[in-house]
Design a protein around this motif. Structure first.
Motif, PDB file in Angstrom:
ATOM      1  N   GLU A  37       0.831  -1.197   0.000  1.00 52.11           N
ATOM      2  CA  GLU A  37       0.000   0.000   0.000  1.00 52.11           C
ATOM      3  C   GLU A  37       0.871   1.254   0.000  1.00 52.11           C
ATOM      4  O   GLU A  37       1.940   1.279   0.590  1.00 52.11           O
ATOM      5  N   VAL A  38       0.373   2.282  -0.659  1.00 52.21           N
ATOM      6  CA  VAL A  38       1.036   3.581  -0.661  1.00 52.21           C
ATOM      7  C   VAL A  38       0.309   4.441   0.366  1.00 52.21           C
ATOM      8  O   VAL A  38      -0.921   4.543   0.330  1.00 52.21           O
ATOM      9  N   PRO A  39       1.046   5.065   1.301  1.00 56.07           N
ATOM     10  CA  PRO A  39       0.392   5.921   2.294  1.00 56.07           C
ATOM     11  C   PRO A  39      -0.437   7.014   1.616  1.00 56.07           C
ATOM     12  O   PRO A  39      -0.043   7.559   0.584  1.00 56.07           O
ATOM     13  N   THR A  40      -1.567   7.333   2.192  1.00 54.34           N
ATOM     14  CA  THR A  40      -2.504   8.291   1.608  1.00 54.34           C
ATOM     15  C   THR A  40      -1.849   9.639   1.318  1.00 54.34           C
ATOM     16  O   THR A  40      -2.029  10.200   0.233  1.00 54.34           O
ATOM     17  N   HIS A  41      -1.071  10.163   2.258  1.00 53.27           N
ATOM     18  CA  HIS A  41      -0.477  11.492   2.048  1.00 53.27           C
ATOM     19  C   HIS A  41       0.506  11.477   0.879  1.00 53.27           C
ATOM     20  O   HIS A  41       0.638  12.455   0.157  1.00 53.27           O
ATOM     21  N   VAL A  42       1.190  10.367   0.665  1.00 52.53           N
ATOM     22  CA  VAL A  42       2.120  10.261  -0.467  1.00 52.53           C
ATOM     23  C   VAL A  42       1.338  10.222  -1.775  1.00 52.53           C
ATOM     24  O   VAL A  42       1.666  10.925  -2.743  1.00 52.53           O
ATOM     25  N   HIS A  48      -1.553  15.147  -7.063  1.00 54.11           N
ATOM     26  CA  HIS A  48      -1.502  16.598  -7.252  1.00 54.11           C
ATOM     27  C   HIS A  48      -0.402  16.968  -8.255  1.00 54.11           C
ATOM     28  O   HIS A  48      -0.618  17.769  -9.168  1.00 54.11           O
ATOM     29  N   PHE A  49       0.768  16.361  -8.110  1.00 51.15           N
ATOM     30  CA  PHE A  49       1.883  16.622  -9.023  1.00 51.15           C
ATOM     31  C   PHE A  49       1.517  16.239 -10.450  1.00 51.15           C
ATOM     32  O   PHE A  49       1.733  17.008 -11.392  1.00 51.15           O
ATOM     33  N   ASP A  54       0.068  17.480 -15.986  1.00 54.70           N
ATOM     34  CA  ASP A  54      -0.922  17.299 -17.060  1.00 54.70           C
ATOM     35  C   ASP A  54      -1.448  18.642 -17.545  1.00 54.70           C
ATOM     36  O   ASP A  54      -1.524  18.891 -18.752  1.00 54.70           O
ATOM     37  N   ALA A  55      -1.826  19.492 -16.618  1.00 52.22           N
ATOM     38  CA  ALA A  55      -2.367  20.802 -16.978  1.00 52.22           C
ATOM     39  C   ALA A  55      -1.327  21.636 -17.723  1.00 52.22           C
ATOM     40  O   ALA A  55      -1.647  22.306 -18.711  1.00 52.22           O
ATOM     41  N   TYR A  56      -0.073  21.577 -17.268  1.00 51.96           N
ATOM     42  CA  TYR A  56       0.991  22.330 -17.932  1.00 51.96           C
ATOM     43  C   TYR A  56       1.161  21.878 -19.379  1.00 51.96           C
ATOM     44  O   TYR A  56       1.180  22.690 -20.303  1.00 51.96           O
ATOM     45  N   TYR A  57       1.293  20.563 -19.586  1.00 56.88           N
ATOM     46  CA  TYR A  57       1.509  20.057 -20.948  1.00 56.88           C
ATOM     47  C   TYR A  57       0.284  20.258 -21.824  1.00 56.88           C
ATOM     48  O   TYR A  57       0.423  20.500 -23.025  1.00 56.88           O
TER      49      TYR A  57
END
Length: 99
Positions: A37-42, A48-49, A54-57
């Motif tokens: 599992e990947v921790p939620t905050h990570v 978000h990144f 995506d928005a930039y490209y």
């Protein structure tokens, strides 16, 4: 890193929904590797990144053909980035498949 026929399956679910049971069932097969599992905050920061990039490209692609090429490259490589985050940010120790 992974065999060419590697097909990831990400199991997502609420608490008490049977995700651990399904994970344990799949883990009984030799062909399956459970990463952890990947921790939620990570994961929230990773999402978000990726949304920001995506928005930039996407906005850059609207400005010209050269930028559309970079957008296509990003779209192809985004999947690899997600798998790398999943592999290296999971709470379990990494398990390598035999190639």
């Amino acid at each position: 890193m992974y065999p060419k026929n590697f097909k990831p399956l990400i199991i997502v679910g609420r608490q008490r929904a049977g995700t651990r049971f399904l994970t344990n069932l799949l883990n009984s097969f030799d062909e399956v590797t459970i990463q952890g599992e990947v921790p939620t905050h990570v994961m929230e920061k990773a999402v978000h990144f990726i949304r920001d990039v995506d928005a930039y490209y996407a906005s850059a692609a609207a400005r010209g053909a050269r930028n559309r090429r970079y957008h296509r490259i990003w779209c192809r490589k985004k999947e690899h980035l997600l798998f790398a985050i999943w592999e290296f940010a999971s709470q379990a120790r990494s398990v390598r498949t035999s190639a």
